[in-house]
Design an enzyme around this catalytic site. Structure first.
Site, PDB file in Angstrom:
ATOM      1  CG  HIS A 183      31.916 -25.096  73.202  1.00 27.12           C
ATOM      2  ND1 HIS A 183      30.610 -24.863  73.578  1.00 27.12           N
ATOM      3  CD2 HIS A 183      31.837 -25.721  72.007  1.00 27.12           C
ATOM      4  CE1 HIS A 183      29.793 -25.338  72.659  1.00 27.12           C
ATOM      5  NE2 HIS A 183      30.510 -25.854  71.687  1.00 27.12           N
ATOM      6  CG  ASP A 194      29.522 -22.783  76.126  1.00 28.68           C
ATOM      7  OD1 ASP A 194      30.548 -22.293  75.629  1.00 28.68           O
ATOM      8  OD2 ASP A 194      29.018 -23.868  75.743  1.00 28.68           O
ATOM      9  CB  SER A 226      28.606 -25.467  68.939  1.00 29.21           C
ATOM     10  OG  SER A 226      28.370 -26.752  69.471  1.00 29.21           O
TER      11      SER A 226
END
Length: 448
Positions: free
Chosen positions: A181, A212, A295
């Site tokens: 993402h 992911d 992230s």
């Protein structure tokens, strides 16, 4: 002589003058003031006081001029002498090398956490992404009639959107692991290293949306590498260190931020329906602060090994509330291996087993303790299920460590699995529990 003494030393203006004597008194040379006992001075003539005041004025003026000239000379010497000027400026004392000279105390500062961060942080990178998004102008005149007369009202336009995340280098040839993402829809990727170097990044292989995870490739020399560890032997309560670049646009350097916590829980699973159709399985939960921009960054242990990839948080405010989750490194290794070998993650596996819910009637007929689980209604010949030893009538009650209550639960546990992955299954057969391991295989071409 006697008359002169009486004129020059008057005792007082209010006392009478003694009559003249033929012989001087033996103590006439010393006259005192009988009121205040202050010795009197010899009066001067009329012209002497004027001359004294003038002399004092001239002498005072001369002394003042000399003092001024001397002060100016000294000040000039101080200003032109560097050593003297530096001494004149007040300075604070330098801090000591250590408030405590003991080597044992100094060694306690270099904890395992400090050494782990020093080992891994040079390989943690900032990933700047530019996305091109197609958007349509929304107006209250979205009506065919208005669009006929004003066609530009509903037109689309392209807008550039900048975002930022983290990643870490896993090989000397420039492979970087991050979240899918972070780089989704990227038209341009710039990778910044803590040492100040900057590289253009390219997506390597096919990013995997289900797990992911994605890989970026950069071309550079002498790249630092973050060593990958193991996530199978983690312990709840052991140190967990999150490294990344939260709020990267507000901090004008590429040095990562370090936060420390513990492993709060292991093997957290999230249903695809609640995780944007992603497969978050066996997640590591930590209370180390993870914020927007973290992230894709590594979660490491106190030994300096990567144990997970920081991915998402639970938050009501958008900031860290001490509930963060990381993809375990065991799954990361599996995904990287697939992308390196095949250019993509192979989710096109098959099991060859057919399942359905256990009803109350089935549970009673098979003398099962409950109606929870999924019963195998058929097994394809030559399938991974048959090779694992599964049979028709076996009741699956657990996939891996996760207990299942229905056929849907079993299917959800296989979301995100890849070809070659080994899946332990706990089944009830003939009233006894047993565990079998099924290795997923690629779906044959004739079944596609």
């Amino acid at each position: 002589m006697g008359s002169v003494r009486r004129r020059v030393f008057p005792i007082s203006l209010t006392r009478a003058i003694d009559p003249p004597r033929e012989k001087p008194h033996p103590h006439e040379d010393c006259v005192s003031n009988t009121w205040n006992k202050i010795p009197m001075q010899t009066p001067q003539t009329d012209w002497q006081p004027t001359r004294t005041r003038h002399t004092r004025f001239v002498m005072g003026l001369f002394v003042g001029v000399v003092a001024s000239v001397g002060g100016m000379f000294v000040a000039d010497r101080i200003a032109t002498n560097p050593d003297t000027a530096e001494q004149a400026v007040p300075t604070l004392p330098e801090p000591p090398a250590s408030f405590v000279s003991s080597e044992d105390v100094d060694a306690t500062r270099r904890t395992a956490i400090v050494q782990a961060v020093e080992s891994v942080s040079p390989a943690v990178v900032t990933i700047s992404v530019t996305q091109l998004r197609r958007e349509r102008v929304v107006t209250p005149f979205n009506d065919p009639m208005w669009q006929f007369f004003f066609p530009d009202l509903g037109r689309e336009f392209i807008r550039k959107v900048n975002s930022m995340g983290s990643g870490f280098i896993v090989s000397e040839d420039g492979l970087i692991v991050t979240n899918e993402h972070v780089i989704r829809g990227a038209s341009e990727i710039v990778v910044n290293l803590p040492d100040g170097r900057s590289f253009n990044g390219e997506v390597f292989g096919e990013p995997d949306a289900q797990t992911d995870l994605a890989i970026i490739k950069i071309e550079g020399d002498d790249l630092p590498v973050a060593p990958l560890g193991r996530s199978d032997d983690l312990m709840i309560g052991e140190w967990a260190i999150a490294i990344g670049n939260p709020f990267g646009y507000l901090i004008r350097d590429a040095h990562p931020t370090v936060t420390v916590g513990v492993i709060s829980a292991l093997n957290r699973d999230f249903a695809a329906s609640t995780a944007n159709d992603r497969s978050y399985r066996d997640m590591i939960q930590t209370d180390a602060s993870i914020n927007p921009g973290n992230s894709g960054g590594p979660l490491i242990n106190s030994e300096g090994y990567v144990i997970g990839v920081n991915t998402f948080i639970f938050s009501q405010s958008g900031g860290s509330q001490g509930i963060g989750f990381a993809i375990p490194v065991r799954r990361v290794r599996m995904i990287i291996d697939d992308i390196l070998r095949y250019g993509e993650v192979r989710h096109n596996f098959w099991t060859g087993i057919h399942i359905q819910d256990v009803t109350r009637w089935i549970a009673e007929s098979l003398s099962l303790p409950s109606d929870r689980g999924a019963i195998i209604s058929d097994v394809d010949a030559g399938s991974p299920g048959e090779k694992a030893g599964l049979r028709r009538g076996d009741v699956i009650i657990a996939v891996g460590r996760k207990r299942v209550a229905s056929a849907r639960d079993v299917r959800e546990e296989f979301v995100g699995a890849v070809v070659g992955q080994q899946i332990p299954l706990t089944v009830i057969r003939g009233g006894n529990e047993m565990t079998v391991t099924m290795t997923l295989e690629e779906l044959p071409s004739e079944r596609r």
